[in-house]
Design an enzyme around this catalytic site. Structure first.
Site, PDB file in Angstrom:
ATOM      1  N   CYS A 177       1.067  -1.054   0.011  1.00 33.75           N
ATOM      2  CA  CYS A 177      -0.109  -0.106   0.113  1.00 33.75           C
ATOM      3  C   CYS A 177       0.807   1.571   0.220  1.00 33.75           C
ATOM      4  O   CYS A 177       2.266   1.149  -0.085  1.00 33.75           O
ATOM      5  CB  CYS A 177      -1.145   0.292   0.839  1.00 33.75           C
ATOM      6  SG  CYS A 177       0.173  -0.220   2.947  1.00 33.75           S
ATOM      7  N   THR A 178       0.439   2.361   0.459  1.00 31.28           N
ATOM      8  CA  THR A 178       1.469   3.317   0.000  1.00 31.28           C
ATOM      9  C   THR A 178       2.316   4.182   0.865  1.00 31.28           C
ATOM     10  O   THR A 178       3.543   3.905   0.883  1.00 31.28           O
ATOM     11  CB  THR A 178      -0.244   4.998   0.334  1.00 31.28           C
ATOM     12  OG1 THR A 178      -0.759   4.832  -1.227  1.00 31.28           O
ATOM     13  CG2 THR A 178       0.593   6.359  -0.052  1.00 31.28           C
TER      14      THR A 178
END
Length: 311
Positions: A177-178
């Protein structure tokens, strides 16, 4: 030119997330002229803040003084303009909202994989790489060969994953994810679903783009970020995206050439989904923003910054 220091952080740790803590953090940020969003819940803290380098360090020191946060890590980048227009500290049930009772990253999470080891893992033939972000984030960039769950909210991920697992019951799973927080939740969830082997990228995409040279990278495109920069690329340099004020979709150079793009009013992703009345309202907001800019002011009501809470 003054550069703004941007710190993205999270920590799963038991906190007394009440108004007293909310006020303490908000006061610390306002005293230092720091802007952004912090989310606090009984499971920990999450957010991104930006300000002068010394100011960010002062706020980080306040956060480090919280129970279990002495060793909190953060992803750091810099911006030439303040990427946020206000400071918010919000009380939440979860610092990243999955909505599945009993999922606790403080008890068990997947195996961390350092950015420099990530390429080898996701290149293995028996590994399925899953992007845990929402569809609009995935659209502008992802790891080569990764699976896009096509979710509009992190709440949709558990149901998607249960169905997907039926198609690949024996695969090793790698998630990313980020910044790492959604993978803490998603790998913890996967373990409660009976998986024995699940991995996630330590520090998320941001740490990978900061650490891995572009010539060695398996990342394709830009990485969406929840502030006015919209997207970053390798080396955490500013990307070529802006945001549609009507629907928040990231817009690249080709989107801006579309006949459906009208600044502040519509874009190719929302033109058909909005009524004429809505577009007229957006157009008036855009005119107000333009008048504020001409006066050298910031029209806060027209800005879509980090209010989305990274869900």
């Amino acid at each position: 030119m003054t550069q703004f220091r941007v710190a993205a952080l999270y920590k799963f740790t038991p906190l007394v997330a009440d108004k007293a803590l909310q006020d303490r953090l908000l006061t610390a940020c306002r005293e230092q002229d720091v802007y952004g969003t912090l989310l606090i819940a009984s499971e920990g803290i999450n957010g991104t803040i930006a300000g002068a380098p010394d100011a960010i360090e002062a706020v980080l020191n306040v956060i480090r003084s919280l129970p279990g946060c002495a060793d909190i890590e953060h992803k750091e980048s810099f911006a030439e303009e303040q990427p946020f227009l206000r400071m918010k500290v919000r009380l939440k049930k979860e610092i990243v909202t999955m909505g599945v009772p009993g999922v606790d990253p403080q008890k068990a999470v997947g195996s961390y994989v350092a950015p420099e080891d990530w390429n080898e893992l996701i290149s293995a033939p028996d590994v399925v790489t899953i992007d845990t972000r929402n569809d609009y984030e995935v659209r502008i960039g992802q790891f080569k060969g990764a699976v896009n769950p096509e979710t509009t909210s992190f709440r949709e991920f558990p149901d998607w994953f249960r169905k997907f697992r039926e198609t690949r019951p024996n695969a090793r799973i790698a998630m990313y994810c980020t910044g790492g927080i959604r993978c803490e939740k998603s790998t913890a969830f996967a373990l409660t679903e009976g998986l024995d082997e699940v991995y996630h990228l330590k520090g998320g995409i941001l740490k990978y783009l900061e650490t891995v040279p572009e010539e060695d990278s398996l990342w394709e495109g830009d990485c969406f970020v929840f502030d006015r920069r919209v997207a970053v690329r390798h080396g955490l340099e500013l990307g070529d995206y802006t945001t549609c004020h009507a629907c928040r979709e990231p817009l690249g150079p080709e989107d801006l050439k579309s006949p459906h793009f009208v600044a502040g009013v519509s874009c190719p992703h929302c033109r058909e989904a909005r009524s004429e009345e809505q577009r007229q309202r957006y157009a008036e907001r855009q005119r107000q923003e333009a008048r504020a800019a001409a006066r050298g002011e910031r029209h806060v009501g027209a800005i879509l910054d980090a209010d989305a809470d990274n869900d």
